[in-house]
Design a protein around this motif. Structure first.
Motif, PDB file in Angstrom:
ATOM      1  N   GLN A   1     -17.250 -19.284  18.207  1.00 47.24           N
ATOM      2  CA  GLN A   1     -16.467 -18.087  18.528  1.00 47.24           C
ATOM      3  C   GLN A   1     -14.997 -18.205  18.136  1.00 47.24           C
ATOM      4  O   GLN A   1     -14.367 -17.215  17.766  1.00 47.24           O
TER       5      GLN A   1
ATOM      6  N   ARG B   1     -19.385 -14.589  13.626  1.00 46.14           N
ATOM      7  CA  ARG B   1     -19.526 -13.480  14.576  1.00 46.14           C
ATOM      8  C   ARG B   1     -20.385 -12.355  13.976  1.00 46.14           C
ATOM      9  O   ARG B   1     -20.261 -11.194  14.377  1.00 46.14           O
TER      10      ARG B   1
ATOM     11  N   GLU C   1     -19.586 -11.227  20.058  1.00 44.88           N
ATOM     12  CA  GLU C   1     -18.229 -11.197  20.590  1.00 44.88           C
ATOM     13  C   GLU C   1     -18.142 -11.847  21.968  1.00 44.88           C
ATOM     14  O   GLU C   1     -17.042 -12.128  22.454  1.00 44.88           O
TER      15      GLU C   1
ATOM     16  N   PHE D   1     -18.829 -14.917  24.716  1.00 44.44           N
ATOM     17  CA  PHE D   1     -18.928 -16.378  24.727  1.00 44.44           C
ATOM     18  C   PHE D   1     -20.122 -16.781  25.579  1.00 44.44           C
ATOM     19  O   PHE D   1     -20.179 -16.478  26.772  1.00 44.44           O
TER      20      PHE D   1
END
Length: 412
Positions: free
Chosen positions: A290, A327, A336, A338
């Protein structure tokens, strides 16, 4: 004549100030418009899709040697700097790349990097000891920067008293090395040239000493490789030692910092990892996905290529936005968000194919041990204030500072 992309990239979109704090909305816009587009601003194809990025990285028609294609745009006074770049593994292809990588890998094997696990833990504990004396820490300068540079310096055999100046040389060198094929400034190149010159002189003297009395460190192994059957020239030895020192500290520094920031935003996750350290490995993989430390890498087309519906010409630069690929919703569910338990997690943070990062296992080891020590020894980890900014090096996404209030665990 370039084929026109579906949605031309607006000039201010790429690598400007608006992207520094949050580039991800722009990555999404670009990917949704077309995962490969031509940018007049940077004179390159920009790739944001996971499948397209993966394909380019594995395609031998796209070369890693960006130096030959881009050094002419800069003054000849910087030729010595580009000469160093050109001798590194990451700027080499074909037989040269295979030879350099094999020599570096064999040197890593001879030094048994895995034996450093206890030493990494000891160094992390020493850094926490120092921070606890004050009850506060700037996580970046007090932990994320020193841990990986102490580790890679020990592995390479760099004396303790030299590590401060080496860190500065690394900083100056890497900004230029990571950005010269997109756009960089005279100031950055000038600083990099001066630091590379000093770094080169330092390493030349160290190799003279190690030829006479080699140790069991990585630099000694590389010096021995210089005289082996395959042979590593002095220029190659110097260039790739500089590469290892840079790659061995800055990416890990960014990953540690980004991971700590995520934990500060999710205290329930911090508690879960503290209660069950076995979950830390999956957490670190998601950090790398991420908040990918190295945002992009580049390739050069060595021939005309019909790729993903676009006509890429021989000599064109292709910029692969790893952080955008990581992503891509076509590969990652709810990308988007986590997800510390995400599996599988086939991110491209360290690249793929022949040029996958040689130090990937060391970086992951440092991250796992670092968070084990931090979460095990610190009861309180709180952000001291919210006035945070990212560093100015766009291609190494990292907070410039992360001020924390901390306290020791009851059993510490």
């Amino acid at each position: 004549m370039k084929a026109m992309p579906m949605e031309p990239i607006r000039p201010h979109h790429l690598f400007g100030d608006e992207m520094l704090e949050n580039p991800f909305n722009i990555y999404r816009e670009l990917r949704e418009a077309n995962p490969i587009q031509w940018s007049d601003q940077v004179q390159a194809w920009v790739v944001t899709g996971y499948a397209e990025t993966d394909s380019v990285l594995k395609d031998k028609r796209f070369l890693s040697n960006r130096v030959s294609a881009h050094r002419a745009r800069y003054s000849r006074s910087y030729a010595p700097l580009f000469d160093i770049f050109s001798e590194t593994m990451v700027q080499s292809d074909g037989e040269k790349h295979e030879r350099l990588r094999a020599l570096v890998h064999s040197a890593f094997k001879r030094t048994e990097v895995s034996k450093y696990e206890d030493r990494i833990r000891a160094l992390a504990n020493e850094l926490v000891d120092g921070a606890l004396l004050n009850g506060e820490m700037n996580f970046v300068t007090d932990f994320a920067i020193p841990l990986p540079i102490l580790v890679i310096s020990e592995i390479l055999g760099v004396p303790l008293e030299d590590r401060g100046k080496i860190r500065q040389w690394c900083d100056d060198y890497s900004v230029a090395a990571l950005t010269f094929y997109t756009n960089t400034s005279e100031r950055i190149l000038k600083n990099a040239l001066e630091s590379a010159h000093d770094f080169r002189d330092y390493l030349r003297e160290r190799t003279k000493v190690l030829k006479e009395a080699p140790g069991d460190d990585l630099l000694s192994s590389l010096v021995l490789a210089q005289e082996g059957e395959s042979k590593l020239s002095l220029d190659e030895l110097l260039a790739n030692t500089m590469l290892l020192l840079n790659a061995g500290n800055e990416t890990t520094c960014c990953a540690l910092t980004n991971g700590m920031y995520i934990l500060l935003q999710q205290p329930e996750l911090m508690r879960a990892l503290r209660d069950d350290p076995s979950k830390i490995s999956d957490f670190t993989e998601e950090v790398l996905r991420q908040e990918t430390p190295v945002q992009f890498i580049g390739r050069i087309a060595q021939e005309d290529v019909d790729f993903a519906g676009e006509q890429i010409r021989k000599g064109d630069t292709v910029i692969l936005l790893l952080a955008a690929a990581n992503r891509d919703p076509a590969v990652f569910d709810d990308p988007e968000s986590f997800d510390a338990t995400r599996r599988p997690n086939k991110h491209s943070a360290f690249g793929v194919g022949a040029h996958v990062c040689a130090g990937v296992q060391l970086a992951k080891l440092e991250m796992r041990i670092g968070f084990e020590v931090l979460l095990g020894r610190l009861k309180t980890i709180e952000l001291a204030h919210n006035n945070l900014k990212h560093s100015r090096n766009f291609n190494l996404r990292c907070w410039a500072a992360l001020p924390l209030n901390i306290s020791a665990s009851a059993h510490d």
